[in-house]
Design an enzyme around this catalytic site. Sequence first.
Site, mmCIF file in Angstrom:
data_model
loop_
_atom_site.group_PDB
_atom_site.id
_atom_site.type_symbol
_atom_site.label_atom_id
_atom_site.label_comp_id
_atom_site.label_asym_id
_atom_site.label_seq_id
_atom_site.Cartn_x
_atom_site.Cartn_y
_atom_site.Cartn_z
ATOM 1 N N ASP A 1 -4.345 0.071 -0.671
ATOM 2 C CA ASP A 1 -3.982 0.886 -1.818
ATOM 3 C C ASP A 1 -2.520 1.320 -1.668
ATOM 4 O O ASP A 1 -1.656 0.461 -1.485
ATOM 5 C CB ASP A 1 -4.961 2.065 -1.950
ATOM 6 C CG ASP A 1 -4.727 2.937 -3.164
ATOM 7 O OD1 ASP A 1 -5.106 2.519 -4.274
ATOM 8 O OD2 ASP A 1 -4.157 4.043 -3.008
ATOM 9 N N HIS B 1 -12.582 -1.627 -5.199
ATOM 10 C CA HIS B 1 -11.286 -1.160 -4.714
ATOM 11 C C HIS B 1 -11.308 -0.666 -3.275
ATOM 12 O O HIS B 1 -10.321 -0.818 -2.553
ATOM 13 C CB HIS B 1 -10.780 -0.032 -5.613
ATOM 14 C CG HIS B 1 -9.441 0.487 -5.215
ATOM 15 N ND1 HIS B 1 -8.293 -0.272 -5.318
ATOM 16 C CD2 HIS B 1 -9.049 1.684 -4.692
ATOM 17 C CE1 HIS B 1 -7.258 0.431 -4.882
ATOM 18 N NE2 HIS B 1 -7.692 1.623 -4.494
#
Length: 324
Positions: A107, A302
């Site tokens: 991320d 994610h």
Amino acid sequence: MAGSVDTATERFIDTNGVRLRVLEAGEPGAPVVLLAHGFPELAYSWRHQIPALAAAGYHVLAPDQRGYGGSSAPAEIEAYDIHALTADLVGVLDAVGAERAVWIGHDWGAPVVWNAALLHPHRVAAVAGLSVPPTPRPQEAPTAAWRRLFGDRFFYILYFQQPGVADAELDADPERTMRSMFGGLTAPGDAAAAAVMLDPGPAGFLDRIPEPDALPDWITADEFAYYVAEFGRTGFTGGLNWYRNFDRNWSTTPQLADASTDVPALFLAGAADPVLGFTRRDRAREVAAGPYRELLIEDAGHWLQQERPDQVNAALLEFLAELR
């Protein structure tokens, strides 16, 4: 104990004007692997990777990055620009006497490690990014580009720009925030993901994500409680300040226009990660000019290293073995 990681010890490293809480495992003197987490995460998000990498013979260092967990959280927004974030991790290497390391980020940690390969090339032996691919420096300030691209549609990064606004929303109920983030952002095309990323409508972030009835199966109640306790203590402003430096990062790095790295590079992502919907994977080779591999993990979202630890560990260990 919640927050502990098998085989890891905790230490504090003073560097670059901050104190970082670092999880450390493996033998000093072994090849170093740096793990850089994203938003809203902690070094603890690497709890499945740290033991596996240490067992494979690596000296593993995973800090709570500045603004998070047990590390310093400077008040100034400018303290979270890419120069500070990459210099912090260089300081972690200095603290253990390592000249170079393999840098791995997820991320927001991914742009940190991709940029470290450009800003501190002599300290980076190889680089791997999870969820966010390497992309070249844009031709205009990022927020201007997003405003032009998205118009009146909601885009969460633009919502995060105004100091105090997203902070108040996320801080009001850390348990709801973490439950919604971990359990409510799923595949591209889902109403939740589309709403958070792009749909028009009234301002706000969490109301766009349906709060799930149960935690996802990749996180236990104790693990989740650790995140809630840490962000309940620190709030989310430190992490949000990273987003508020997109334009500053752009304006202070003109030297990175057309810059690239020749070190071995790996990009890992969940095929169902909504971030893939607005990042330019097709331009990765403009930055990663050396040996480069992309791996998408089917049906993964994610929070990749937590969702699919065995597959991520296997991919990272294969990548690292090729460097030896």
